[in-house]
Design a protein around this motif. Sequence first.
Motif, short mmCIF file in Angstrom:
data_model
loop_
_atom_site.label_atom_id
_atom_site.label_comp_id
_atom_site.label_asym_id
_atom_site.label_seq_id
_atom_site.Cartn_x
_atom_site.Cartn_y
_atom_site.Cartn_z
N ILE A 208 35.52 22.00 29.81
CA ILE A 208 35.67 23.09 30.76
C ILE A 208 36.88 22.84 31.65
N LYS A 209 37.61 23.90 31.91
CA LYS A 209 38.77 23.83 32.80
C LYS A 209 38.39 24.46 34.13
N LEU A 210 38.54 23.69 35.21
CA LEU A 210 38.16 24.20 36.52
C LEU A 210 39.08 25.33 36.95
N THR A 211 38.49 26.30 37.62
CA THR A 211 39.24 27.37 38.29
C THR A 211 38.68 27.50 39.71
N PRO A 212 39.48 27.91 40.66
CA PRO A 212 38.97 28.08 42.03
C PRO A 212 37.81 29.07 42.06
N GLY A 213 36.71 28.67 42.67
CA GLY A 213 35.55 29.55 42.77
C GLY A 213 34.59 29.44 41.61
N LEU A 214 34.79 28.49 40.70
CA LEU A 214 33.88 28.33 39.56
C LEU A 214 32.45 28.11 40.05
N ASN A 215 31.51 28.82 39.45
CA ASN A 215 30.10 28.69 39.83
C ASN A 215 29.54 27.40 39.23
N PRO A 216 29.12 26.45 40.07
CA PRO A 216 28.60 25.18 39.54
C PRO A 216 27.34 25.31 38.71
N GLU A 217 26.68 26.46 38.77
CA GLU A 217 25.45 26.63 38.00
C GLU A 217 25.69 26.60 36.49
N ILE A 218 26.94 26.72 36.10
CA ILE A 218 27.23 26.62 34.66
C ILE A 218 26.81 25.27 34.11
N PHE A 219 26.81 24.25 34.95
CA PHE A 219 26.40 22.92 34.48
C PHE A 219 24.89 22.83 34.29
N ASP A 220 24.12 23.65 35.04
CA ASP A 220 22.68 23.75 34.77
C ASP A 220 22.46 24.32 33.37
N MET A 221 23.28 25.30 32.99
CA MET A 221 23.16 25.90 31.66
C MET A 221 23.48 24.88 30.58
N LEU A 222 24.49 24.05 30.83
CA LEU A 222 24.84 23.04 29.82
C LEU A 222 23.72 22.03 29.64
N LEU A 223 23.02 21.69 30.73
CA LEU A 223 21.88 20.78 30.61
C LEU A 223 20.78 21.42 29.77
N LYS A 224 20.53 22.69 29.99
CA LYS A 224 19.51 23.39 29.22
C LYS A 224 19.88 23.51 27.75
N MET A 225 21.18 23.54 27.46
CA MET A 225 21.65 23.67 26.08
C MET A 225 21.74 22.32 25.38
N ASN A 226 21.30 21.26 26.07
CA ASN A 226 21.18 19.93 25.47
C ASN A 226 22.54 19.31 25.14
N TYR A 227 23.55 19.61 25.96
CA TYR A 227 24.82 18.92 25.77
C TYR A 227 24.69 17.48 26.24
N LYS A 228 25.37 16.58 25.53
CA LYS A 228 25.31 15.15 25.83
C LYS A 228 26.52 14.65 26.60
N GLY A 229 27.60 15.39 26.53
CA GLY A 229 28.82 14.97 27.20
C GLY A 229 29.61 16.17 27.69
N ILE A 230 30.31 16.01 28.80
CA ILE A 230 31.13 17.07 29.37
C ILE A 230 32.49 16.48 29.71
N VAL A 231 33.54 17.16 29.32
CA VAL A 231 34.90 16.80 29.72
C VAL A 231 35.40 17.90 30.64
N ILE A 232 35.89 17.52 31.80
CA ILE A 232 36.37 18.48 32.79
C ILE A 232 37.86 18.28 33.01
N GLU A 233 38.61 19.36 32.94
CA GLU A 233 40.00 19.35 33.36
C GLU A 233 40.02 19.72 34.84
N ALA A 234 40.15 18.73 35.71
CA ALA A 234 40.12 18.94 37.15
C ALA A 234 41.51 19.31 37.67
N PHE A 235 41.57 19.60 38.97
CA PHE A 235 42.84 19.94 39.58
C PHE A 235 43.67 18.68 39.86
N GLY A 236 44.97 18.78 39.68
CA GLY A 236 45.89 17.74 40.09
C GLY A 236 45.50 16.34 39.65
N ALA A 237 45.48 15.42 40.61
CA ALA A 237 45.18 14.03 40.32
C ALA A 237 43.69 13.78 40.13
#
Length: 331
Positions: A208-237
Amino acid sequence: MKKILLITTGGTIASEPTDEGLAPSLTSGKLAAFLGGLTAEYDIKTEDLFQLDSSNIQPEEWQCIARTVAREYQNYDGIVLTHGTDTMAYTASVLSFMLRNLPIPVVITGSQLPIRHPLTDGVENLRCAFAMASTGIPGVYVAFNRKVILGARAVKVRTTGFDAFESVNCPYAATIDANGLELNESVLPQTDGDFSLEDSLCDRVFLIKLTPGLNPEIFDMLLKMNYKGIVIEAFGAGGLNFVRRDLIAKLQKAVERGISVVVCSQCLYERSDFTIYQTGRKALKSGVVQGFDMTTEAAVTKLMWALGKTDRPEDIKRIFTTNYVGEINIT
């Protein structure tokens, strides 16, 4: 005379026009025929694995490719693999991890124009790939536009230009000019043991690539979908929002549930450093793993590979702070 195995998987280089647009159809034998006099310089054998647009290359195909290399590597001085450009960087990265201590070069190449096109870049890219494959220098590489890139450092940066790939946060492994193939010894990977095929992968990894205002509840959905790993493209450093929309709290919850979370930077060049800012330090306290200067493609495939070996978060952290094939600079 060096023995080279040419393996084909489809992609633009093997494509021809159809009523629905370009589609892969040429066999390895037909591709080899375009090499002309080069075939007299090598003992070339060919093998067709797939005829796929690389958008359709998925973990199952990666495993098939890796197993083919593992079956054949002792019979050849090098292997050239033709592949579509769209997911070539993912394939190059994951093969780098799966083919542990590979004793020969596997060089991946393709083209931006089909090899039958009169202005194709495919023939030149194949010639460069064969030159690198004949060196006998171990490792997985991408050869494109007279440059050779470590497999886990290649990124596609242009959709149509012949200089489609760059080596991100790492010098080129080799370049080709009037002096021939110029190797960069400081970049070439080192083997540290016997070859092993480590082809277990976990495909339950989400990017997932972060955008300003992203709803954090999307990560609740990923837990329910049984994902084992998440890679996040964060801002800047390494910035992640925690005001109003508390992303860091959600990531901590995911980590507590046993999900491995790797955070990289959206910036293509240079490294993430979560020790600089308050937001980064909060993220580290939540249990996320830094990606440092890894490419997104390497981070995603390394996490798939790591989760194929273990689901213990502490082991995943150890794997991500280990440099296996030049994919990461920890210091």
